[in-house]
Motif scaffolding. Sequence first.
Motif, PDB file in Angstrom:
ATOM      1  N   LEU A   1     -14.119  34.895  32.342  1.00 64.31           N
ATOM      2  CA  LEU A   1     -12.993  34.592  33.221  1.00 64.31           C
ATOM      3  C   LEU A   1     -11.793  34.081  32.428  1.00 64.31           C
ATOM      4  O   LEU A   1     -10.640  34.400  32.742  1.00 64.31           O
ATOM      5  N   LYS A   2     -12.047  33.312  31.394  1.00 62.39           N
ATOM      6  CA  LYS A   2     -10.947  32.840  30.547  1.00 62.39           C
ATOM      7  C   LYS A   2     -10.299  34.005  29.810  1.00 62.39           C
ATOM      8  O   LYS A   2      -9.058  34.071  29.682  1.00 62.39           O
ATOM      9  N   THR A   3     -11.121  34.929  29.312  1.00 60.38           N
ATOM     10  CA  THR A   3     -10.579  36.094  28.604  1.00 60.38           C
ATOM     11  C   THR A   3      -9.699  36.919  29.525  1.00 60.38           C
ATOM     12  O   THR A   3      -8.603  37.362  29.147  1.00 60.38           O
ATOM     13  N   ILE A   4     -10.168  37.153  30.745  1.00 57.32           N
ATOM     14  CA  ILE A   4      -9.385  37.922  31.712  1.00 57.32           C
ATOM     15  C   ILE A   4      -8.082  37.202  32.036  1.00 57.32           C
ATOM     16  O   ILE A   4      -7.015  37.822  32.120  1.00 57.32           O
ATOM     17  N   SER A   5      -8.150  35.877  32.223  1.00 56.37           N
ATOM     18  CA  SER A   5      -6.939  35.123  32.549  1.00 56.37           C
ATOM     19  C   SER A   5      -5.934  35.138  31.410  1.00 56.37           C
ATOM     20  O   SER A   5      -4.722  35.140  31.646  1.00 56.37           O
ATOM     21  N   ASN A   6      -6.427  35.162  30.185  1.00 58.43           N
ATOM     22  CA  ASN A   6      -5.523  35.237  29.031  1.00 58.43           C
ATOM     23  C   ASN A   6      -4.909  36.619  28.879  1.00 58.43           C
ATOM     24  O   ASN A   6      -3.829  36.766  28.299  1.00 58.43           O
ATOM     25  N   THR A   7      -5.598  37.633  29.413  1.00 54.67           N
ATOM     26  CA  THR A   7      -5.135  39.012  29.262  1.00 54.67           C
ATOM     27  C   THR A   7      -4.247  39.454  30.416  1.00 54.67           C
ATOM     28  O   THR A   7      -3.270  40.186  30.213  1.00 54.67           O
ATOM     29  N   VAL A   8      -4.582  39.003  31.615  1.00 53.63           N
ATOM     30  CA  VAL A   8      -3.878  39.445  32.822  1.00 53.63           C
ATOM     31  C   VAL A   8      -3.185  38.238  33.452  1.00 53.63           C
ATOM     32  O   VAL A   8      -3.857  37.355  34.008  1.00 53.63           O
ATOM     33  N   PRO A   9      -1.888  38.145  33.411  1.00 54.76           N
ATOM     34  CA  PRO A   9      -1.170  36.980  33.952  1.00 54.76           C
ATOM     35  C   PRO A   9      -1.454  36.713  35.429  1.00 54.76           C
ATOM     36  O   PRO A   9      -1.411  35.566  35.876  1.00 54.76           O
ATOM     37  N   LEU A  10      -1.735  37.763  36.188  1.00 58.50           N
ATOM     38  CA  LEU A  10      -1.981  37.599  37.622  1.00 58.50           C
ATOM     39  C   LEU A  10      -3.366  37.038  37.915  1.00 58.50           C
ATOM     40  O   LEU A  10      -3.621  36.567  39.024  1.00 58.50           O
ATOM     41  N   ALA A  11      -4.266  37.057  36.937  1.00 58.33           N
ATOM     42  CA  ALA A  11      -5.669  36.719  37.182  1.00 58.33           C
ATOM     43  C   ALA A  11      -5.885  35.324  37.764  1.00 58.33           C
ATOM     44  O   ALA A  11      -6.668  35.180  38.715  1.00 58.33           O
ATOM     45  N   PRO A  12      -5.259  34.259  37.251  1.00 56.33           N
ATOM     46  CA  PRO A  12      -5.528  32.925  37.830  1.00 56.33           C
ATOM     47  C   PRO A  12      -5.215  32.831  39.317  1.00 56.33           C
ATOM     48  O   PRO A  12      -5.971  32.216  40.071  1.00 56.33           O
ATOM     49  N   ARG A  13      -4.128  33.438  39.740  1.00 52.60           N
ATOM     50  CA  ARG A  13      -3.782  33.381  41.169  1.00 52.60           C
ATOM     51  C   ARG A  13      -4.808  34.129  42.008  1.00 52.60           C
ATOM     52  O   ARG A  13      -5.223  33.650  43.063  1.00 52.60           O
ATOM     53  N   VAL A  14      -5.245  35.285  41.531  1.00 53.69           N
ATOM     54  CA  VAL A  14      -6.272  36.044  42.257  1.00 53.69           C
ATOM     55  C   VAL A  14      -7.588  35.286  42.251  1.00 53.69           C
ATOM     56  O   VAL A  14      -8.296  35.237  43.262  1.00 53.69           O
ATOM     57  N   LEU A  15      -7.920  34.679  41.121  1.00 53.89           N
ATOM     58  CA  LEU A  15      -9.175  33.930  41.015  1.00 53.89           C
ATOM     59  C   LEU A  15      -9.177  32.750  41.971  1.00 53.89           C
ATOM     60  O   LEU A  15     -10.211  32.455  42.599  1.00 53.89           O
ATOM     61  N   ARG A  16      -8.061  32.059  42.098  1.00 53.55           N
ATOM     62  CA  ARG A  16      -7.991  30.941  43.047  1.00 53.55           C
ATOM     63  C   ARG A  16      -8.315  31.406  44.461  1.00 53.55           C
ATOM     64  O   ARG A  16      -9.041  30.738  45.194  1.00 53.55           O
ATOM     65  N   ASP A  17      -7.769  32.538  44.833  1.00 55.67           N
ATOM     66  CA  ASP A  17      -8.019  33.062  46.176  1.00 55.67           C
ATOM     67  C   ASP A  17      -9.481  33.452  46.356  1.00 55.67           C
ATOM     68  O   ASP A  17     -10.087  33.187  47.402  1.00 55.67           O
ATOM     69  N   ILE A  18     -10.073  34.055  45.334  1.00 52.48           N
ATOM     70  CA  ILE A  18     -11.472  34.472  45.419  1.00 52.48           C
ATOM     71  C   ILE A  18     -12.395  33.264  45.513  1.00 52.48           C
ATOM     72  O   ILE A  18     -13.331  33.242  46.325  1.00 52.48           O
ATOM     73  N   ILE A  19     -12.143  32.240  44.695  1.00 50.67           N
ATOM     74  CA  ILE A  19     -12.964  31.036  44.749  1.00 50.67           C
ATOM     75  C   ILE A  19     -12.830  30.355  46.104  1.00 50.67           C
ATOM     76  O   ILE A  19     -13.810  29.859  46.678  1.00 50.67           O
ATOM     77  N   ASP A  20     -11.628  30.341  46.638  1.00 46.22           N
ATOM     78  CA  ASP A  20     -11.398  29.729  47.948  1.00 46.22           C
ATOM     79  C   ASP A  20     -12.254  30.409  49.019  1.00 46.22           C
ATOM     80  O   ASP A  20     -12.877  29.740  49.851  1.00 46.22           O
ATOM     81  N   ARG A  21     -12.304  31.726  48.980  1.00 46.97           N
ATOM     82  CA  ARG A  21     -13.080  32.462  49.992  1.00 46.97           C
ATOM     83  C   ARG A  21     -14.580  32.451  49.707  1.00 46.97           C
ATOM     84  O   ARG A  21     -15.381  32.696  50.611  1.00 46.97           O
TER      85      ARG A  21
END
Length: 631
Positions: A167-187
């Motif tokens: 997940l850290k690698t993806i977040s470092n590679t894709v700028p949008l990843a943290p925002r999408v991850l927050r939404d996924i964790i929330d759900r």
Amino acid sequence: MGAELWRDDMAVEAEKPIRDSVAFRLVEHVLQSLRMDPLLVDPYDMDQYNKMVSTLDTSKKKTPDEEALYVTTLKALSEAVSKIDITYHHLLLNNIFTVRIWYLQRDTLDAFLDLITRLAAVADQYLRECLQMLVNNFTPPLVQRNELPRWAVSRKKDIFFHLCESLKTISNTVPLAPRVLRDIIDRSMPKLFDNKAKMVSFVECMLGLDTDRMGDLIGATLLAKVVDLLTELDVNITWEDIIQGEHNKGIFEMELEDLDEDEDGLGQAGTKVHVLFGGNACAEKLDSLMVVVCEHLKSCAERGYLDKEFDILKTIFRASVLRVHRSKFCQFIMFYACSLDPKICGLEFAFFLTDIFLNKEEDPISRMSAVSYVGSYLSRARFISADTVLGILKKLLDWCDEYCVLQNRGTTAHPNHQIFYATCQAVMYVLCFRLRSIMDYPNLKAQLFQLSFGFILNHRLEALKVCLPSIVNEFLRQAKDAGLFAASMYSAAEDAIESDLSRAFGGINRLDTFFPFDPYLLKESDRYIRPNFEFWSMVKTTYSDDKDDDDDELEDLDAPEMKVGSLDDHVEIDINSDDDELEYSMNKMSITPHRSFYHGVAADGDAGLSMPARIRPSASPPSRWAMSGSP
């Protein structure tokens, strides 16, 4: 050629580097060939595609050769991610996104997660699916009774590490990843009635993301979600659900009555292990989650991140916990965090609570809750020094003094004076615990004797009539022994106090409030709280005869100069806020202090009521101010 390779040679030659390159070209060729209408695809290529889909099927146990072929196929797909298309390769993608990585062997796991991180980087394609698959694996497979199998327990730490790294690698590679991850964790957050193993594993893995850059991006969100879950569990635990296991007594008697000693009954410093819960699911879940959160905070302290985490926790506490009138345990994450760094976090929390109380812009419920918190915190936190306690008490008493002055001038608009009474009660409660420790330092004792106790407690608002009887009696007993008041005041104070019996059923404006850091009642997580928690059994009162030799050495010592930070600001009194909204919430936040089995003096017949307070549900009728609207 390709078909022949897949059928006859690929499984055998997969581990040879020279044959891997051939396999990679084959996989890329098959993926490209299927990116068209199925009727136009070469039958050989369709056959190879179906074999590849079957290779990625993890529902069946694989032989060593099949496992080697699986690893080679994953590596080949990683090199050909640009050729994968959701329209034509949905079967292949389905087998990828439904994988339970807990069952994968180590080499296979590495190859699979490499494929996932590369897929996530394909522009506008598979980011959400990749993140969702990784989050789904926060929870290990469960067996009968919804428990983790032994092999999963042994692999948990390694699996969580790989998930977080991916997940850290993806977040470092894709700028949008943290925002999408927050939404996924929330759900995907566990719900109240999910089983304990799922909850604990999910939260444990989720908090593993709260480090370094990943923590900067989503750390506040992760902690907020965890605290929300803790709070939800907390308020769904009723006092009737929590019992003393072995002795079969209610939890509210645990610090108040003598218990028969048993081989497991004694805890640290001679205090009894006071609580077991009796099969309540929410209590068990909360207990386990508190362990996870405390371990996370401990890790933050060890890695030097506690100050940053504590700043986040304060914001979350202010928004999600402070005003919760049925909170029993989740607030102790603040207590534990403070104990990890008493000089910074410990002091900062006390100042934080006091500032909320003193801020006239705050709503009345928050202010009344804040003063209850600060009173309980100063009483129970063993790591808070006597000079800090006195500094904050001075601010509380200065506020009360100014309030009484304005009341004499007729300029206050409070019909019930609830914040005033709550503050007086908090001050007396703290001094029940800390008066002796303050008196041991001559310079602090001198400052204490300069405070306006007499004016405030003899004021016509009659705080001694409204505050809880056991607190008032214990405070007056210690204050009298210490000579805190003029002798004439004790007679007047004793005349002002109603009988305990009448007060227990409502009395004159009986004050119902709560002390949120009353003794901790959860079994497993108690070990994080207990070493820094002040039980009443540990308190030395001014009338105690058990002075240690060390006490004599303190007689000639001066305490450090008081440093109260932001509390030195001018105290302003809000004379326009409406206290009516306090009624519903605060009347349900109550304690009833009683005599303690811990306190040696309590056994004496003339000891009267003794401390400390213990949280109890409000069982008494509504107080008179709730019914009449007048003090």
